[in-house]
Design a protein around this motif. Structure first.
Motif, PDB file in Angstrom:
ATOM      1  N   CYS A 218      -9.387  11.016  -4.418  1.00 48.61           N
ATOM      2  CA  CYS A 218      -8.509   9.972  -3.869  1.00 48.61           C
ATOM      3  C   CYS A 218      -9.403   8.779  -3.528  1.00 48.61           C
ATOM      4  N   ILE A 219      -9.107   7.619  -4.110  1.00 46.80           N
ATOM      5  CA  ILE A 219     -10.051   6.513  -4.001  1.00 46.80           C
ATOM      6  C   ILE A 219      -9.505   5.256  -3.356  1.00 46.80           C
ATOM      7  N   SER A 220      -8.211   5.175  -3.092  1.00 47.07           N
ATOM      8  CA  SER A 220      -7.675   3.974  -2.449  1.00 47.07           C
ATOM      9  C   SER A 220      -6.551   4.358  -1.500  1.00 47.07           C
ATOM     10  N   VAL A 221      -6.342   3.517  -0.488  1.00 43.84           N
ATOM     11  CA  VAL A 221      -5.319   3.787   0.521  1.00 43.84           C
ATOM     12  C   VAL A 221      -4.869   2.473   1.140  1.00 43.84           C
ATOM     13  N   GLU A 222      -3.573   2.363   1.417  1.00 46.88           N
ATOM     14  CA  GLU A 222      -3.028   1.131   2.002  1.00 46.88           C
ATOM     15  C   GLU A 222      -1.799   1.478   2.831  1.00 46.88           C
ATOM     16  N   MET A 223      -1.704   0.856   4.018  1.00 45.81           N
ATOM     17  CA  MET A 223      -0.547   1.023   4.891  1.00 45.81           C
ATOM     18  C   MET A 223       0.426  -0.122   4.669  1.00 45.81           C
ATOM     19  N   ALA A 224       1.712   0.206   4.563  1.00 44.53           N
ATOM     20  CA  ALA A 224       2.732  -0.827   4.419  1.00 44.53           C
ATOM     21  C   ALA A 224       2.814  -1.668   5.686  1.00 44.53           C
ATOM     22  N   PRO A 225       3.152  -2.963   5.561  1.00 46.34           N
ATOM     23  CA  PRO A 225       3.250  -3.824   6.752  1.00 46.34           C
ATOM     24  C   PRO A 225       4.180  -3.271   7.824  1.00 46.34           C
ATOM     25  N   SER A 226       5.262  -2.585   7.427  1.00 48.32           N
ATOM     26  CA  SER A 226       6.194  -2.014   8.384  1.00 48.32           C
ATOM     27  C   SER A 226       5.655  -0.759   9.056  1.00 48.32           C
ATOM     28  N   GLY A 227       4.633  -0.153   8.465  1.00 49.61           N
ATOM     29  CA  GLY A 227       4.116   1.112   8.969  1.00 49.61           C
ATOM     30  C   GLY A 227       4.889   2.318   8.504  1.00 49.61           C
ATOM     31  N   ARG A 228       5.930   2.096   7.713  1.00 54.78           N
ATOM     32  CA  ARG A 228       6.772   3.219   7.285  1.00 54.78           C
ATOM     33  C   ARG A 228       6.118   4.043   6.190  1.00 54.78           C
ATOM     34  N   TRP A 229       5.332   3.391   5.326  1.00 54.77           N
ATOM     35  CA  TRP A 229       4.756   4.070   4.172  1.00 54.77           C
ATOM     36  C   TRP A 229       3.239   3.965   4.173  1.00 54.77           C
ATOM     37  N   ILE A 263      -4.679  -0.828  -4.001  1.00 59.74           N
ATOM     38  CA  ILE A 263      -3.225  -0.819  -3.829  1.00 59.74           C
ATOM     39  C   ILE A 263      -2.867  -1.965  -2.891  1.00 59.74           C
ATOM     40  N   ALA A 264      -1.752  -2.623  -3.152  1.00 57.47           N
ATOM     41  CA  ALA A 264      -1.307  -3.696  -2.257  1.00 57.47           C
ATOM     42  C   ALA A 264       0.211  -3.651  -2.108  1.00 57.47           C
ATOM     43  N   PHE A 265       0.666  -3.793  -0.859  1.00 61.76           N
ATOM     44  CA  PHE A 265       2.085  -3.955  -0.552  1.00 61.76           C
ATOM     45  C   PHE A 265       2.397  -5.439  -0.396  1.00 61.76           C
ATOM     46  N   TYR A 271       7.675  -4.082  -2.097  1.00 64.67           N
ATOM     47  CA  TYR A 271       7.095  -3.858  -3.422  1.00 64.67           C
ATOM     48  C   TYR A 271       5.613  -3.523  -3.286  1.00 64.67           C
ATOM     49  N   LEU A 272       5.106  -2.769  -4.265  1.00 63.81           N
ATOM     50  CA  LEU A 272       3.690  -2.466  -4.267  1.00 63.81           C
ATOM     51  C   LEU A 272       3.168  -2.479  -5.685  1.00 63.81           C
ATOM     52  N   VAL A 273       1.845  -2.651  -5.779  1.00 62.56           N
ATOM     53  CA  VAL A 273       1.189  -2.718  -7.075  1.00 62.56           C
ATOM     54  C   VAL A 273      -0.182  -2.089  -6.944  1.00 62.56           C
ATOM     55  N   GLY A 274      -0.640  -1.459  -8.000  1.00 64.08           N
ATOM     56  CA  GLY A 274      -1.963  -0.868  -8.012  1.00 64.08           C
ATOM     57  C   GLY A 274      -2.860  -1.551  -9.029  1.00 64.08           C
ATOM     58  N   GLY A 275      -4.166  -1.521  -8.769  1.00 65.74           N
ATOM     59  CA  GLY A 275      -5.143  -2.090  -9.687  1.00 65.74           C
ATOM     60  C   GLY A 275      -6.044  -1.004 -10.254  1.00 65.74           C
ATOM     61  N   SER A 276      -6.420  -1.179 -11.525  1.00 66.52           N
ATOM     62  CA  SER A 276      -7.281  -0.204 -12.186  1.00 66.52           C
ATOM     63  C   SER A 276      -8.261  -0.921 -13.103  1.00 66.52           C
ATOM     64  N   ASP A 277      -9.393  -0.285 -13.376  1.00 63.50           N
ATOM     65  CA  ASP A 277     -10.350  -0.867 -14.304  1.00 63.50           C
ATOM     66  C   ASP A 277     -10.155  -0.319 -15.717  1.00 63.50           C
ATOM     67  N   ALA A 306      -4.179  -8.014  -4.449  1.00 68.14           N
ATOM     68  CA  ALA A 306      -3.960  -8.363  -3.040  1.00 68.14           C
ATOM     69  C   ALA A 306      -2.777  -9.309  -2.924  1.00 68.14           C
ATOM     70  N   TRP A 307      -1.713  -8.862  -2.241  1.00 69.06           N
ATOM     71  CA  TRP A 307      -0.546  -9.719  -2.004  1.00 69.06           C
ATOM     72  C   TRP A 307      -0.821 -10.702  -0.865  1.00 69.06           C
ATOM     73  N   HIS A 308      -0.221 -11.873  -0.974  1.00 69.40           N
ATOM     74  CA  HIS A 308      -0.226 -12.885   0.094  1.00 69.40           C
ATOM     75  C   HIS A 308       0.430 -12.304   1.346  1.00 69.40           C
ATOM     76  N   PRO A 309      -0.044 -12.675   2.551  1.00 71.08           N
ATOM     77  CA  PRO A 309       0.503 -12.075   3.770  1.00 71.08           C
ATOM     78  C   PRO A 309       1.921 -12.493   4.130  1.00 71.08           C
ATOM     79  N   SER A 310       2.486 -13.512   3.493  1.00 61.58           N
ATOM     80  CA  SER A 310       3.853 -13.903   3.869  1.00 61.58           C
ATOM     81  C   SER A 310       4.688 -14.423   2.703  1.00 61.58           C
ATOM     82  N   ARG A 311       4.187 -14.331   1.479  1.00 60.57           N
ATOM     83  CA  ARG A 311       4.923 -14.806   0.316  1.00 60.57           C
ATOM     84  C   ARG A 311       4.713 -13.854  -0.854  1.00 60.57           C
ATOM     85  N   TYR A 312       5.572 -14.015  -1.873  1.00 64.03           N
ATOM     86  CA  TYR A 312       5.385 -13.245  -3.098  1.00 64.03           C
ATOM     87  C   TYR A 312       4.360 -13.932  -4.001  1.00 64.03           C
TER      88      TYR A 312
END
Length: 332
Positions: A218-229, A263-265, A271-277, A306-312
């Motif tokens: 397991c190589i990446s981890v990210e918490m959703a802004p809401s804390g739900r996921w 990973i970025a929410f 919405y979320l997206v993952g990055g890979s090489d 990396a998603w913007h902190p307040s926009r898409y």
């Protein structure tokens, strides 16, 4: 003209149309060339006005997304080896932390280019995570030692040697727990700052409870802004989504090719997206359902997202270059 950038959610059935109308801008750093210029980390500042990038060729640069030309960016010089991770203080728009395999962690005032603090002798530092209050952070090295640092102290506040390979770290939104991804494919849930297991298994109170959703590291981890996921990514090309109430794996996303390096929410957690090489393109998924909702076409792999902190607006690395979907830069 670009469509207006929402600060509220776009529904699942409309988001692809919205994202399709956004422009993608490339940010070219002429001083970075070849394989050695691979972008290792991208970070927005907390108000979304700056983007920092750290590269394997030691280049640390802070970009103004609205002004594309490199002359409007700021290069921060000092690291003597590749930069593995950069992150802004979550409560200070101009305080940036960088970690490098030169063993030095630097804290920068990006407005003045000044190093406001540095911590030396941490080995091959590869990852960092700020506590939500911005008063401390955790830095990990290749020897699986985790250091608690203060942005105002030149020596670590504490260190915690891990018995297994530890790849990445993130905090819960309250700052009371940290999540550690491991080479065993598991995720540890530890209290902060004492690094004790938060939960134990129901069948054995002496055994720490871990999240086990990957068949390999397991190589990446990210918490959703809401804390739900909580999202975790593995070398098995899978993103697992965990409900943070019951700590059950609600679903897995299997659209990716290659190890999930990041990973970025989105700011709203929708919405979320993952990055890979490996592979090409970025697949944006709807968090609640796991359904793919939009594909971003690219010519090659995109290991960092990396998603913007307040926009898409989505920043990503492609071909050693920073690209951002959803900006309308000034032409100067």
């Amino acid at each position: 003209m670009a469509p207006p950038r929402p600060r509220s959610s776009v529904p699942k059935d409309r988001v692809s149309g919205y994202l399709s109308n956004l422009r993608t801008q490339s940010y070219n750093d002429p001083s970075a060339r070849g394989v050695s210029s691979q972008l290792r980390s991208i970070a927005w500042n907390p108000i979304g006005t700056l983007v920092a990038t750290g590269s394997s060729d030691r280049t640390l640069r802070v970009w103004n997304p609205e002004k594309v030309h490199v002359r409007y960016s700021t290069e921060l010089k000092g690291h003597t080896a590749g930069i593995e991770k950069v992150a802004f203080n979550p409560v200070k728009e101009a305080e940036l932390c960088s970690v490098s395999i030169d063993g030095v962690v630097r804290f920068w005032d990006v407005k003045t280019k000044a190093v406001i603090n540095e911590v030396k002798g941490l080995g091959d530092a590869i990852t960092l995570a700020w506590a939500p209050d911005g008063e401390s952070l955790v830095v990990g090295n290749k020897a699986d030692n985790l250091y608690i640092l203060s942005p105002t102290s030149s020596t670590p506040l504490a260190s915690h040697q891990q018995p297994v390979q530890t790849n990445q770290i993130c905090f819960c939104n309250s700052g009371t727990k940290v999540f550690l991804t491991t080479g065993e494919g598991r995720v540890k849930i530890l209290s902060y700052p004492d690094f004790k297991p938060v939960f134990t298994t129901s069948y054995d109170p002496s055994t720490p409870f871990t999240l086990n959703g990957h068949t390999s590291s397991c190589i990446s981890v990210e918490m959703a802004p809401s804390g739900r996921w909580l999202a975790t990514g593995g070398s098995d090309s899978i993103i697992a989504l965990w409900d943070t109430t019951e700590w059950h794996c609600q679903r897995t996303l299997t659209e990716m090719v290659g190890p999930v390096r990041s990973i970025a929410f989105s700011f709203d957690g929708s919405y979320l997206v993952g990055g890979s090489d490996e592979g090409a393109g970025l697949e944006i998924a709807h968090t609640e359902s796991g359904d793919p909702v939009h594909s971003v076409k690219t010519s090659g792999p995109c290991p960092v997202v990396a998603w913007h902190p307040s926009r898409y607006s989505l920043a990503y690395a492609e071909g050693g270059m920073l690209k951002i979907l959803g900006v309308d830069p000034e032409r100067k």
